[in-house]
Every structure is written in structure tokens, then in C-alpha cells.
Scaffold this motif. Structure first.
Motif, PDB file in Angstrom:
ATOM      1  N   ILE A   1      38.479  38.621  45.713  1.00 45.06           N
ATOM      2  CA  ILE A   1      37.025  38.630  45.784  1.00 45.06           C
ATOM      3  C   ILE A   1      36.633  38.957  47.219  1.00 45.06           C
ATOM      4  O   ILE A   1      37.086  38.314  48.161  1.00 45.06           O
ATOM      5  CB  ILE A   1      36.424  37.279  45.352  1.00 45.06           C
ATOM      6  CG1 ILE A   1      36.777  37.001  43.886  1.00 45.06           C
ATOM      7  CG2 ILE A   1      34.910  37.280  45.563  1.00 45.06           C
ATOM      8  CD1 ILE A   1      36.342  35.654  43.372  1.00 45.06           C
TER       9      ILE A   1
ATOM     10  N   TYR B   1      36.366  30.527  43.719  1.00 44.02           N
ATOM     11  CA  TYR B   1      37.137  31.768  43.715  1.00 44.02           C
ATOM     12  C   TYR B   1      38.447  31.621  42.943  1.00 44.02           C
ATOM     13  O   TYR B   1      38.839  32.513  42.207  1.00 44.02           O
ATOM     14  CB  TYR B   1      37.452  32.223  45.145  1.00 44.02           C
ATOM     15  CG  TYR B   1      36.285  32.814  45.897  1.00 44.02           C
ATOM     16  CD1 TYR B   1      35.020  32.930  45.326  1.00 44.02           C
ATOM     17  CD2 TYR B   1      36.445  33.272  47.183  1.00 44.02           C
ATOM     18  CE1 TYR B   1      33.968  33.479  46.022  1.00 44.02           C
ATOM     19  CE2 TYR B   1      35.381  33.824  47.898  1.00 44.02           C
ATOM     20  CZ  TYR B   1      34.153  33.923  47.309  1.00 44.02           C
ATOM     21  OH  TYR B   1      33.117  34.483  47.996  1.00 44.02           O
TER      22      TYR B   1
ATOM     23  N   ASP C   1      28.972  39.267  45.949  1.00 47.16           N
ATOM     24  CA  ASP C   1      30.429  39.372  45.956  1.00 47.16           C
ATOM     25  C   ASP C   1      30.863  40.618  45.201  1.00 47.16           C
ATOM     26  O   ASP C   1      30.142  41.122  44.330  1.00 47.16           O
ATOM     27  CB  ASP C   1      31.068  38.150  45.275  1.00 47.16           C
ATOM     28  CG  ASP C   1      30.949  36.888  46.113  1.00 47.16           C
ATOM     29  OD1 ASP C   1      30.541  36.965  47.281  1.00 47.16           O
ATOM     30  OD2 ASP C   1      31.285  35.811  45.586  1.00 47.16           O
TER      31      ASP C   1
ATOM     32  N   TRP D   1      34.267  41.913  43.043  1.00 50.70           N
ATOM     33  CA  TRP D   1      35.538  41.513  42.445  1.00 50.70           C
ATOM     34  C   TRP D   1      36.452  42.722  42.395  1.00 50.70           C
ATOM     35  O   TRP D   1      36.069  43.782  41.902  1.00 50.70           O
ATOM     36  CB  TRP D   1      35.327  40.966  41.041  1.00 50.70           C
ATOM     37  CG  TRP D   1      34.551  39.669  41.016  1.00 50.70           C
ATOM     38  CD1 TRP D   1      34.087  38.957  42.091  1.00 50.70           C
ATOM     39  CD2 TRP D   1      34.140  38.946  39.867  1.00 50.70           C
ATOM     40  NE1 TRP D   1      33.426  37.840  41.666  1.00 50.70           N
ATOM     41  CE2 TRP D   1      33.442  37.805  40.306  1.00 50.70           C
ATOM     42  CE3 TRP D   1      34.297  39.151  38.497  1.00 50.70           C
ATOM     43  CZ2 TRP D   1      32.908  36.874  39.426  1.00 50.70           C
ATOM     44  CZ3 TRP D   1      33.770  38.218  37.629  1.00 50.70           C
ATOM     45  CH2 TRP D   1      33.082  37.088  38.090  1.00 50.70           C
TER      46      TRP D   1
END
Length: 181
Positions: free
Chosen positions: A131, A110, A138, A140
């Protein structure tokens, strides 16, 4: 500092936050912020404990780990009662940079992604600030000037290229992703 003492400056990376105690036997609920929870919180792992002001407190060894709902439940070695751990609510757990393992090609930590500039068609659209892990993939969070944050799913049709040395991510905003256009 006397001349025989060396000051060691280490980089640490967040892996979780202690959000509450769990029962009376020294267990804590941790909100994980790592893709590697099983590895980070496994028995015998050593993590650094940081207070609410992001000051190093001490190294702690994991004595026990299990998953429960959206939390990781952990217990520190040598701390077996609620009274031993109550004071750590709100503290962060971090891993020292030298304990990070090498990842396979196409995998990233990350901290390598956060702060990268995001481009669409060679136009900077913002910078990754966070994140999220809501489910299957995931997401962003891209901070943009004068606009709401953009939520980008980390999936192949959206994220086209990640170039860490050049601080760059190339994306294609599929229809419906940016409601401000």
C-alpha cells in the motif's frame, strides 16, 4: 528453556522505518507506513525496534514527535544524542498486535489488506502486495501473473467491496487504470 519460562510469541506490525538521524540531539527521521502516525508516534507510546534482519532489538518509548516534510521526526526516551541513535539507521519500528485499537466500520489496518485476492467480475486479477501513500488517497499495488503490477487508487468507484474473512476485494477497473488491456 526451563519449565518455569513461558515462550511468548507476539505478532508485530510495521509502523515506520528509521531512514536517518536529524540534527545532533537524538532525533531520527522516520518514513511512516501507518495511517495513524499521530497516535503511533505520540509521546509515551511504546514501539518495538527491529534490526535490518527483522530481529527484535528492544522496546522503545517515544519522548518527542513532530512532522517535517515527508517524515515523522521522533526521539526515544533516554536517547538524547546522535551517538545514542546512529546505529539504528535502517531499523524498523513496529507495534505489538495487542496494542492495536479497534477501528470503526469500513476502516482497516494495512496488514489486513495486504495479501487479499483482488477480483473483477468474479475473475481473480491478482493479490495486494503493498500500500502506497502518495497523496490524497492510498494506492494499492496488485501483483499479477505475467503482467506488470496494477496500481489501484483506494476510492469508492474502484474498490467496491472488502471482505477480509473471505480474503477478497472486489474492484471495477475504470478506463485508463490498466494499461495492459
Amino acid at each position: 528453556m526451563d519449565r518455569n519460562t513461558k515462550e511468548v510469541i507476539m505478532n508485530y506490525f510495521n509502523v515506520g522505518k528509521i531512514v536517518n538521524t536529524q540534527g545532533l540531539q537524538g532525533e531520527m527521521r522516520v518514513l511512516s507506513v501507518t495511517d495513524f502516525a499521530e497516535e503511533r508516534f505520540k509521546k509515551g507510546s511504546v514501539l518495538a525496534l527491529f534490526d535490518e534482519k527483522d530481529q527484535f532489538v528492544m522496546d522503545v518509548e517515544i519522548a518527542n514527535h513532530r512532522k517535517a516534510k515527508n517524515f515523522d521526526i521522533i526521539k526515544f526516551k533516554g536517547m538524547y544524542y546522535i551517538n545514542d541513535i546512529e546505529k539504528y539507521k535502517g531499523y524498523s519500528l513496529k507495534i505489538a498486535e495487542e496494542k492495536l485499537t479497534d477501528l470503526e466500520d469500513g476502516e482497516f489496518y494495512y496488514h489486513e489488506i495486504i495479501g487479499l485476492d483482488v477480483y473483477e467480475n468474479d475473475q481473480v486479477i491478482g493479490q495486494i502486495k503493498e500500500i502506497l501513500q502518495p497523496g490524497a488517497n492510498d494506492v494499492w499495488v496488485v501483483k499479477r501473473k505475467g503482467k506488470k503490477d496494477l496500481l489501484l487508487p483506494y476510492i469508492p468507484p474502484v474498490v467496491l467491496n472488502i471482505d477480509i474473512p473471505n480474503n477478497r476485494v472486489d474492484v471495477e477497473l475504470l478506463e485508463g487504470l490498466d494499461d495492459e488491456n
